[in-house]
Design a protein around this motif. Structure first.
Motif, short mmCIF file in Angstrom:
data_model
loop_
_atom_site.label_atom_id
_atom_site.label_comp_id
_atom_site.label_asym_id
_atom_site.label_seq_id
_atom_site.Cartn_x
_atom_site.Cartn_y
_atom_site.Cartn_z
N SER A 116 0.77 -1.26 0.01
CA SER A 116 -0.10 0.00 0.10
C SER A 116 0.84 1.31 0.09
CB SER A 116 -1.06 0.08 1.28
OG SER A 116 -1.61 -1.17 1.38
N GLN A 117 0.43 2.31 -0.78
CA GLN A 117 1.15 3.44 -0.86
C GLN A 117 0.21 4.65 -0.93
OE1 GLN A 117 4.12 3.96 -3.88
NE2 GLN A 117 5.55 4.42 -2.46
N LYS A 118 0.32 5.87 -0.24
CA LYS A 118 -0.68 6.63 -0.16
C LYS A 118 0.04 7.91 -0.85
CE LYS A 118 -3.73 9.73 2.72
NZ LYS A 118 -4.04 9.94 4.03
N TYR A 119 -0.77 8.73 -1.77
CA TYR A 119 -0.18 9.92 -2.47
C TYR A 119 -0.80 11.06 -2.44
CZ TYR A 119 1.48 5.91 -5.12
OH TYR A 119 2.00 4.55 -5.52
N THR A 120 0.01 12.19 -2.57
CA THR A 120 -0.56 13.82 -2.18
C THR A 120 -1.99 13.97 -2.78
OG1 THR A 120 0.88 14.49 -4.29
CG2 THR A 120 1.84 14.44 -2.00
N ASP A 121 -2.57 13.15 -3.74
CA ASP A 121 -3.92 13.21 -3.99
C ASP A 121 -4.91 12.76 -3.06
OD1 ASP A 121 -3.47 10.74 -4.73
OD2 ASP A 121 -4.34 10.54 -6.58
N GLY A 122 -4.34 12.11 -1.82
CA GLY A 122 -5.02 11.60 -0.90
C GLY A 122 -5.67 10.08 -1.31
N CYS A 123 -5.26 9.56 -2.15
CA CYS A 123 -5.73 8.07 -2.74
C CYS A 123 -4.49 7.07 -2.80
CB CYS A 123 -5.97 8.12 -4.19
SG CYS A 123 -6.68 6.65 -5.01
N TRP A 124 -4.94 6.04 -2.14
CA TRP A 124 -4.18 4.82 -1.90
C TRP A 124 -3.93 3.97 -3.15
CZ3 TRP A 124 -1.42 3.48 2.64
CH2 TRP A 124 -1.68 4.17 3.90
N LEU A 125 -2.90 3.38 -3.44
CA LEU A 125 -2.71 2.39 -4.40
C LEU A 125 -2.15 1.15 -3.72
CD1 LEU A 125 -2.51 1.44 -7.48
CD2 LEU A 125 -0.20 2.30 -7.34
N ASN A 126 -2.92 -0.06 -3.95
CA ASN A 126 -3.03 -1.14 -3.22
C ASN A 126 -2.73 -2.49 -4.28
OD1 ASN A 126 -3.22 0.41 -0.98
ND2 ASN A 126 -5.29 -0.63 -0.48
N VAL A 127 -1.88 -3.05 -3.96
CA VAL A 127 -1.68 -4.36 -4.69
C VAL A 127 -1.65 -5.41 -3.85
CG1 VAL A 127 0.06 -5.61 -6.28
CG2 VAL A 127 -0.51 -3.48 -6.60
N SER A 128 -2.37 -6.58 -4.22
CA SER A 128 -2.45 -7.69 -3.16
C SER A 128 -2.37 -8.97 -4.02
CB SER A 128 -3.62 -7.53 -2.37
OG SER A 128 -4.74 -8.13 -2.70
N ASN A 129 -2.09 -10.15 -3.08
CA ASN A 129 -2.51 -11.46 -4.04
C ASN A 129 -3.75 -12.00 -3.39
OD1 ASN A 129 -1.57 -12.08 -1.59
ND2 ASN A 129 0.39 -13.18 -2.20
N SER A 130 -4.60 -11.33 -3.07
CA SER A 130 -5.76 -11.98 -2.32
C SER A 130 -6.79 -12.55 -3.42
CB SER A 130 -6.76 -10.85 -1.81
OG SER A 130 -8.25 -11.58 -1.34
N ASN A 131 -7.31 -14.00 -2.96
CA ASN A 131 -8.11 -14.37 -4.04
C ASN A 131 -9.78 -14.21 -3.81
OD1 ASN A 131 -8.68 -15.88 -1.91
ND2 ASN A 131 -7.65 -18.02 -2.82
N ARG A 132 -9.90 -13.31 -2.97
CA ARG A 132 -11.47 -12.84 -2.70
C ARG A 132 -11.71 -11.60 -3.18
NH1 ARG A 132 -12.27 -15.59 3.05
NH2 ARG A 132 -11.67 -17.66 2.84
N SER A 133 -13.17 -11.48 -3.66
CA SER A 133 -13.35 -10.07 -3.90
C SER A 133 -13.70 -9.18 -2.67
CB SER A 133 -14.90 -10.16 -4.44
OG SER A 133 -15.84 -10.61 -3.65
N GLU A 134 -13.33 -7.96 -2.87
CA GLU A 134 -13.33 -6.96 -1.85
C GLU A 134 -14.99 -6.71 -1.57
OE1 GLU A 134 -11.24 -3.88 -3.85
OE2 GLU A 134 -9.53 -4.13 -2.46
N ALA A 135 -14.99 -6.34 -0.18
CA ALA A 135 -16.36 -6.34 0.10
C ALA A 135 -17.09 -5.07 -0.34
CB ALA A 135 -16.58 -6.46 1.69
N TYR A 136 -16.33 -4.06 -0.42
CA TYR A 136 -16.83 -2.72 -0.83
C TYR A 136 -16.47 -2.59 -2.40
CZ TYR A 136 -15.99 -2.19 4.17
OH TYR A 136 -16.06 -2.31 5.39
N PRO A 137 -17.59 -1.85 -3.20
CA PRO A 137 -17.38 -1.54 -4.44
C PRO A 137 -16.12 -0.53 -4.65
CG PRO A 137 -19.21 -0.12 -3.52
CD PRO A 137 -18.73 -1.20 -2.42
N GLU A 138 -15.98 -0.08 -5.86
CA GLU A 138 -14.69 0.87 -6.07
C GLU A 138 -14.99 2.31 -5.37
OE1 GLU A 138 -11.99 0.67 -7.74
OE2 GLU A 138 -12.30 -1.30 -8.33
N LEU A 139 -14.07 2.84 -4.30
CA LEU A 139 -14.17 3.93 -3.60
C LEU A 139 -13.15 4.84 -4.14
CD1 LEU A 139 -14.56 2.56 -0.18
CD2 LEU A 139 -16.17 3.24 -1.79
#
Length: 249
Positions: A116-139
């Motif tokens: 995970s990395q947070k940028y000055t635009d306030g948005c995080w860029l996350n990369v994972s190897n999870s094999n399950r869908s995220e509980a929440y929609p795109e935020l």
């Protein structure tokens, strides 16, 4: 006769998914709440290793070999799952990482690594190897990509680097401030809850446990993303999006 038997078998196979898609959201609506104000309690190394899987121990070793330092261990518990995680920070890369085990009732343990990395635009860029869908929609507060077939941290690091160059360019990242422990994670959960509130997925009130109840709309969205066929569609969409960005010029 064979047609009747076949139709009966198909019906039996569909009963579960139909029930979960139609009735499941009402169960989730009544029983699930979203963490909003969280006070993470540190977990000792011994307690962490006692609960974590062999796969998380592998990620732990790979992360430390890659130069990540351990920030600390903690856990989260709700009515359905127990989560144990270790947080890391790489000062040279300005990159945070998490190794996670999620132990749920009536389901296999989910073990994954996330960068995970947070940028000055306030948005995080996350990369994972999870094999399950995220509980929440795109935020709007994060962009996340999944590579469930990748169990090598160095490969995940390369994927994150590639996606950062395409999505963020030269935008500066923000330090995790590892000396503050889990404060950054607690702040993100509050921001995530507030974003879900703005989208109408949770109610504004926060209970004594620091959680917000779901709206009925939120319960339907979360349920459809966690059961078949929505779960399969969500994971496939994430994988296609990641591949498209990596192939883009």
């Amino acid at each position: 006769m064979l047609e009747i038997v076949f139709c009966g078998l198909v019906g039996l196979l569909l009963i579960g998914p139909l029930f979960m898609n139609a009735i499941g959201p009402f169960i989730v609506w009544r029983t699930q709440k979203i963490p909003t104000i969280v006070q993470f309690e540190p977990l000792s190394d011994d307690a962490f290793y006692e609960h974590c899987s062999a796969l998380v121990q592998l990620y732990d070793q790979q992360l430390r070999d890659a130069g990540f330092l351990v920030v600390g261990n903690s856990s989260m518990h709700d009515s359905q799952t127990d989560s144990y995680f270790r947080v890391y920070w790489h000062d040279a890369l300005k990159l945070a990482a998490t190794a996670v085990d999620i132990i749920g009732a009536n389901q296999s343990t989910l073990s994954y690594c996330e960068l995970s990395q947070k940028y000055t635009d306030g948005c995080w860029l996350n990369v994972s190897n999870s094999n399950r869908s995220e509980a929440y929609p795109e935020l709007p507060i994060k962009q996340s990509f999944q590579f469930p077939d990748t169990h090598d941290v160095d490969v995940l690091l390369e994927r994150h680097k590639q996606l950062r160059s395409k999505l963020k360019g030269d935008m500066p990242s923000i330090d995790y401030r590892a000396e503050h422990g889990f404060a950054e994670m607690a702040a993100f959960l509050r921001e995530e809850s507030d974003t879900l509130l703005a989208k109408g997925l949770v109610k504004p009130e926060i209970d004594a446990d620091g959680k917000r109840p779901l709206t009925l709309y939120g319960a339907f969205v979360m349920t459809w993303r966690s059961v078949w066929p929505g779960r399969v569609v969500a994971v496939a969409a994430k994988r296609r999006l990641a591949r498209r960005w990596l192939r883009s010029g």
